[in-house]
Structure formats: C-alpha cells, structure tokens
Motif scaffolding. Sequence first.
Motif, PDB file in Angstrom:
ATOM      1  N   GLY A   1      17.085-120.528  68.538  1.00  0.00           N
ATOM      2  CA  GLY A   1      16.107-120.684  67.466  1.00  0.00           C
ATOM      3  C   GLY A   1      16.206-119.587  66.424  1.00  0.00           C
ATOM      4  N   TRP A   2      16.537-118.360  66.878  1.00  0.00           N
ATOM      5  CA  TRP A   2      16.737-117.249  65.950  1.00  0.00           C
ATOM      6  C   TRP A   2      17.865-117.562  64.966  1.00  0.00           C
ATOM      7  CZ3 TRP A   2      19.166-111.911  67.453  1.00  0.00           C
ATOM      8  CH2 TRP A   2      18.981-111.004  66.400  1.00  0.00           C
ATOM      9  N   PHE A   3      18.954-118.099  65.482  1.00  0.00           N
ATOM     10  CA  PHE A   3      20.088-118.454  64.631  1.00  0.00           C
ATOM     11  C   PHE A   3      19.723-119.615  63.700  1.00  0.00           C
ATOM     12  CE2 PHE A   3      22.244-115.795  67.561  1.00  0.00           C
ATOM     13  CZ  PHE A   3      23.445-115.430  66.991  1.00  0.00           C
ATOM     14  N   LEU A   4      18.961-120.582  64.215  1.00  0.00           N
ATOM     15  CA  LEU A   4      18.572-121.727  63.392  1.00  0.00           C
ATOM     16  C   LEU A   4      17.681-121.297  62.235  1.00  0.00           C
ATOM     17  CD1 LEU A   4      18.470-124.769  62.863  1.00  0.00           C
ATOM     18  CD2 LEU A   4      16.559-124.907  64.476  1.00  0.00           C
ATOM     19  N   VAL A   5      16.722-120.434  62.509  1.00  0.00           N
ATOM     20  CA  VAL A   5      15.832-119.946  61.451  1.00  0.00           C
ATOM     21  C   VAL A   5      16.631-119.177  60.399  1.00  0.00           C
ATOM     22  CG1 VAL A   5      13.937-118.351  60.968  1.00  0.00           C
ATOM     23  CG2 VAL A   5      13.781-119.906  62.901  1.00  0.00           C
TER      24      VAL A   5
ATOM     25  N   GLN B   1      20.905-113.251  52.897  1.00  0.00           N
ATOM     26  CA  GLN B   1      22.321-113.099  52.569  1.00  0.00           C
ATOM     27  C   GLN B   1      23.230-113.426  53.737  1.00  0.00           C
ATOM     28  OE1 GLN B   1      22.659-109.030  51.167  1.00  0.00           O
ATOM     29  NE2 GLN B   1      22.468-109.686  49.034  1.00  0.00           N
ATOM     30  N   HIS B   2      22.665-113.548  54.939  1.00  0.00           N
ATOM     31  CA  HIS B   2      23.461-113.771  56.139  1.00  0.00           C
ATOM     32  C   HIS B   2      23.043-115.090  56.773  1.00  0.00           C
ATOM     33  CE1 HIS B   2      22.515-109.478  55.518  1.00  0.00           C
ATOM     34  NE2 HIS B   2      23.813-109.293  55.721  1.00  0.00           N
ATOM     35  N   HIS B   3      24.018-115.893  57.162  1.00  0.00           N
ATOM     36  CA  HIS B   3      23.699-117.121  57.886  1.00  0.00           C
ATOM     37  C   HIS B   3      23.541-116.867  59.372  1.00  0.00           C
ATOM     38  CE1 HIS B   3      27.899-116.899  59.073  1.00  0.00           C
ATOM     39  NE2 HIS B   3      27.680-117.867  59.945  1.00  0.00           N
ATOM     40  N   SER B   4      23.964-115.686  59.829  1.00  0.00           N
ATOM     41  CA  SER B   4      23.877-115.324  61.242  1.00  0.00           C
ATOM     42  C   SER B   4      23.244-113.956  61.377  1.00  0.00           C
ATOM     43  CB  SER B   4      25.271-115.325  61.880  1.00  0.00           C
ATOM     44  OG  SER B   4      25.232-114.774  63.178  1.00  0.00           O
ATOM     45  N   PRO B   5      22.336-113.772  62.329  1.00  0.00           N
ATOM     46  CA  PRO B   5      21.749-112.450  62.537  1.00  0.00           C
ATOM     47  C   PRO B   5      22.778-111.401  62.948  1.00  0.00           C
ATOM     48  CG  PRO B   5      20.493-114.152  63.694  1.00  0.00           C
ATOM     49  CD  PRO B   5      21.753-114.782  63.230  1.00  0.00           C
ATOM     50  N   LEU B   6      23.887-111.834  63.558  1.00  0.00           N
ATOM     51  CA  LEU B   6      24.899-110.878  64.001  1.00  0.00           C
ATOM     52  C   LEU B   6      25.584-110.208  62.828  1.00  0.00           C
ATOM     53  CD1 LEU B   6      26.506-112.902  66.944  1.00  0.00           C
ATOM     54  CD2 LEU B   6      24.610-111.284  67.003  1.00  0.00           C
TER      55      LEU B   6
END
Length: 359
Positions: A172-176, A187-192
């Motif tokens: 869900g974190w990645f989806l949000v 600016q980032h599509h991924s939290p990583l």
Amino acid sequence: MAEHGAHITTASGVDDQPSIFEVVAQDSLMTAVRPALQHVVKVLAESNPAHYGFFWRWFDEIFTLLDLLLQQHYLSKTSASFSENFYGLKRIVTGDTHKLQRLASAGLPKQQLWKSIMFLVLLPYLKVKLEKLVSSLREEDEYSIHPPSSRWKQFYRAFLAAYPFVNMAWEGWFLVQQLRYILGKAQHHSPLLSLAGVRLGRLTVQDIQALELKAAEANMMQQPARSVTEKIKSTLKKAMGGVALSLSTGLSVGVFFLQFLEWWYSSENQETIKSLTALPTPPPPVHLDYNSDSPLLPKIKTVCPLCRKTRVNDTVLATSGYVFCYRCVFHYVRTHQACPITGYPTEVQHLIKLYSPEN
C-alpha cells in the motif's frame, strides 16, 4: 520543431520526469527476469541433478551476486540500473538543479551508489528469503499436531498472523506513492528512490553523447600496467567489466524474448491459441438403435437385463455404465464384443466388479 524538441530535451527537472508507464515498465523488467532464469535452472537441475543441482540449491545467492555485479556496473558507468538504462532513464541526486546535474557517464556519487545497490539487490534478496521462511513456517504450522507449547511457536504463529497485514501495508505504501507520482505530488514513484536520495529522469542528448564518447575512449585507451598490483587490479576490473557487459548484453537480447514468452503464456493468449489450434469438440455419443434380439431394460434396478433375475456378482460394463451379472455379461461380451443394451463395441477388459457394503 527542432527548436521545440531541443527545448524539451534541455528543460528543467520537472519536464524530464518520466511517465508512470516508463517507470512501471522498468520496474517489471527485472521482476520478469528472475522467474525466467529460475525456471531455466530448475529444468536443468531436474534433467541432471548431479551437475546442475548446486545452481538450484543456491539460486538466490548466485542470482544476487550476478545482480550485484550488473547493477554496480551500470550505476557507476551510466548512473542508472540495468532496467532504467534499458528504457533511457538515469538517476539524479535529489536536490540537484538542472545546471548542477552530473552527466550520466560520471556515475552516481558513492553514497547514492551504495544506497541504490542496497535497495536494488539486497532488499529483494531479503524479501525472497522472508517469503520462503513464511511459506515453510505455514506448512509446519498446518501439518503440526502439537499445540504451541513453547514461546517460539507462539511467536512464529503471531508472526504468521501479522505478516499478511505487514505485507499489505508495504504494498500500500508503494501504491500511494505511485498515485502521488501520477498526480504530480511527488518526484519519486517508489519510496526506495526517496530513501536512496535520487530521482529518475530521462537521458538527455548530452548524456547519450557522453556515454558514447566514454565507451569509445575505453576501447582506445589501453595503457599497460606498471606493477604486479596494478596488473592484478586491471585484470580484476576487466573481468568484472566483462562479466557485467556479457550479462547486460545477454539480458538486453533476452528481454525481448522474455516479453514474448510472457505474452505467449498469458491466460488470454492461451485461450486464443487453443481456440485456433484445438480440434472441434466431438458431439455426445448417440445411443444406437436396439437390435431385434437386444433385451429391454428391466423396471426393477436389482434385476439383470440379460437373465431377468436378481443380479449375482454385480459387474458394470465401463463402456456404457450398465450393471449385469458377471457370468451373463462375460459370456455375452466375449461372444458379441458389444454392450447388450447400447450395442457399443466393447471388450472383456471393460468389465468392472462392483462391491457392496455388505461384502
């Protein structure tokens, strides 16, 4: 048109931001490579366990090592991972303005480089190991007949109960984050990427020219090493570069093949292929007309259609499903090679003995 295109190429950091389709495609690229290679290794291990069993047992570690060499090579040479470079993207240090951006050929700074390697290589390896641990614990918990008597069993059962919710929160974190990226709020599509201190951008004309120039210079400049230590370092560097280059070349060629296989074995495509190549479904069998000497079925179900008496030693004829006395149907089938009721061709081996609960 050329001026407008050049303006887009050299625009600010917002304009060089890739679309959601580009970033999702590059994310799915390495995700598709791993199961494909794992299937190849599994087939080899099953065909020759003595020679290839080692690669199957240690597949995760071997794949992680090769992935480490590949990603380190690309991050240090092109400022991008293998999949990002394949789609014409690069990693830009967060906070750098357009004027202060490094060329892709300069590679990432050491801090962002090792953070990127950790999230690209180490984190997926740990995630795979965790999923395998959860799977083994679930099997042990399902087939265990002993109640949880120790604290360890109570702990891992609590862990198994909590893992789906933790995994759901992670996804869900990645989806949000992807939704915020689509809406232009991040600016980032991924939290990583945010944790690594980088963002993705498209390669500019200057980046492409610098990469081509660097590759040409590397081929032309071959200075002989002076000392033994320099020779060893040069040899190791060339060996690692050769391994990374061979992996990247093989993967670049194999990517198209993997995408084709993914499309070929998709459920929708398989249904289409079956509809085009499968033979037409045969019609249901039509009962043959009774011969003039064929007996009619008795009204009482326990009566044999041949001898008209209560069945003895019940036997079913698998060809038609009707039940007779064994002696009656055996002689009839051996003589006529057909079912007494339907006339279907049959043999003696199609007779099956029935056993009642009383027997």
